[in-house]
Design an enzyme around this catalytic site. Sequence first.
Site, PDB file in Angstrom:
ATOM      1  CE  LYS A  13      -1.920  -0.643   4.051  1.00 35.16           C
ATOM      2  NZ  LYS A  13      -1.227  -1.866   4.519  1.00 35.16           N
ATOM      3  NE  ARG A  88      -2.726  -0.912  10.982  1.00 36.55           N
ATOM      4  CZ  ARG A  88      -1.772  -0.410  10.218  1.00 36.55           C
ATOM      5  NH1 ARG A  88      -1.906   0.766   9.658  1.00 36.55           N
ATOM      6  NH2 ARG A  88      -0.680  -1.097  10.015  1.00 36.55           N
ATOM      7  NE  ARG A 127       7.982  -3.235   5.491  1.00 40.25           N
ATOM      8  CZ  ARG A 127       6.672  -3.136   5.656  1.00 40.25           C
ATOM      9  NH1 ARG A 127       5.945  -2.517   4.762  1.00 40.25           N
ATOM     10  NH2 ARG A 127       6.060  -3.675   6.695  1.00 40.25           N
ATOM     11  NE  ARG A 129       7.830  -0.586   9.155  1.00 44.65           N
ATOM     12  CZ  ARG A 129       6.581  -0.619   8.720  1.00 44.65           C
ATOM     13  NH1 ARG A 129       6.299  -0.171   7.513  1.00 44.65           N
ATOM     14  NH2 ARG A 129       5.610  -1.110   9.468  1.00 44.65           N
ATOM     15  NE  ARG A 140       3.506  -4.675  11.476  1.00 46.89           N
ATOM     16  CZ  ARG A 140       4.576  -4.735  10.692  1.00 46.89           C
ATOM     17  NH1 ARG A 140       5.649  -5.403  11.095  1.00 46.89           N
ATOM     18  NH2 ARG A 140       4.589  -4.127   9.542  1.00 46.89           N
TER      19      ARG A 140
HETATM   20  P1  AMP Z   1       2.127   0.634   9.065  1.00 52.94           P
HETATM   21  O1  AMP Z   1       3.296   1.441   8.619  1.00 52.94           O
HETATM   22  O2  AMP Z   1       0.838   1.103   8.430  1.00 52.94           O
HETATM   23  O3  AMP Z   1       2.352  -0.844   8.893  1.00 52.94           O
HETATM   24  O4  AMP Z   1       1.948   0.891  10.638  1.00 52.94           O
HETATM   25  C1  AMP Z   1       2.967   0.550  11.549  1.00 52.94           C
HETATM   26  C2  AMP Z   1       2.414   0.500  12.955  1.00 52.94           C
HETATM   27  O5  AMP Z   1       1.874   1.782  13.310  1.00 52.94           O
HETATM   28  C3  AMP Z   1       1.263  -0.468  13.170  1.00 52.94           C
HETATM   29  O6  AMP Z   1       1.713  -1.779  13.430  1.00 52.94           O
HETATM   30  C4  AMP Z   1       0.571   0.152  14.389  1.00 52.94           C
HETATM   31  O7  AMP Z   1       1.278  -0.112  15.570  1.00 52.94           O
HETATM   32  C5  AMP Z   1       0.696   1.645  14.105  1.00 52.94           C
HETATM   33  N1  AMP Z   1      -0.446   2.165  13.326  1.00 52.94           N
HETATM   34  C6  AMP Z   1      -0.414   2.680  12.066  1.00 52.94           C
HETATM   35  N2  AMP Z   1      -1.629   3.066  11.661  1.00 52.94           N
HETATM   36  C7  AMP Z   1      -2.479   2.786  12.673  1.00 52.94           C
HETATM   37  C8  AMP Z   1      -3.881   2.941  12.871  1.00 52.94           C
HETATM   38  N3  AMP Z   1      -4.681   3.445  11.922  1.00 52.94           N
HETATM   39  N4  AMP Z   1      -4.395   2.536  14.057  1.00 52.94           N
HETATM   40  C9  AMP Z   1      -3.629   2.025  15.030  1.00 52.94           C
HETATM   41  N5  AMP Z   1      -2.304   1.836  14.903  1.00 52.94           N
HETATM   42  C10 AMP Z   1      -1.713   2.211  13.742  1.00 52.94           C
END
Ligand code: AMP
Length: 187
Positions: A13, A88, A127, A129, A140
Amino acid sequence: MRLIFLGPPGAGKGTQAERIANQWQIPHISTGEILRHAIANQTPLGLKAKAYVDAGELVTDQLVINLIQERLGQKDTERGWILDGFPRSLSQAYALDHLLQNLRQPYSQVINFQTSTEILVKRMLERGRQDDNEVTIRRRLKVYQEKTAPLIQFYQKRGCLQQIDGNASIEVVNQILSGTIQEVLSV
Ligand code: AMP
């Protein structure tokens, strides 16, 4: 153009959102990116979010809803935006409805990136990270299934969900996605 990108972690995404946002000169709003930046800079938001992000858990709704509210209130969002990683959960989706109603900025379409678990895990491990270790990845994916996957039906019922096959290469997905977006805009 206002798009919501939905999909499991590792679906691509973010990569696709970055490209489309560049093409259309609209902001790519990634809650994950904003949180990582806040954590790196040890801001009050970052300090609150760190433990959740490190563990692969969702940060609290209130935290991300406030964050999105502030971000969508900024001037550069007038021409459109791509939301990546928000909403989310169902409660975040309802909060977004409410917020967009107040801003008079309805979303144009929701794009769901369907990707096999095998590919998701492979991409995340490549990746590398900080939260891309095996334990956190597993967590996750589980959180995605429990909290985020119900949003597919939620937006499907509203008739505004487009499915994209996220398994292909970045280039191929980008081409299919660009085609889908053109279609959406021409309706
Ligand atoms: P992402 O980069 O979208 O994979 O997000 C990395 C981490 O950020 C996730 O595993 C959550 O801990 C937190 N996070 C990102 N977006 C959200 C959201 N909309 N609601 C809750 N936690 C989020």
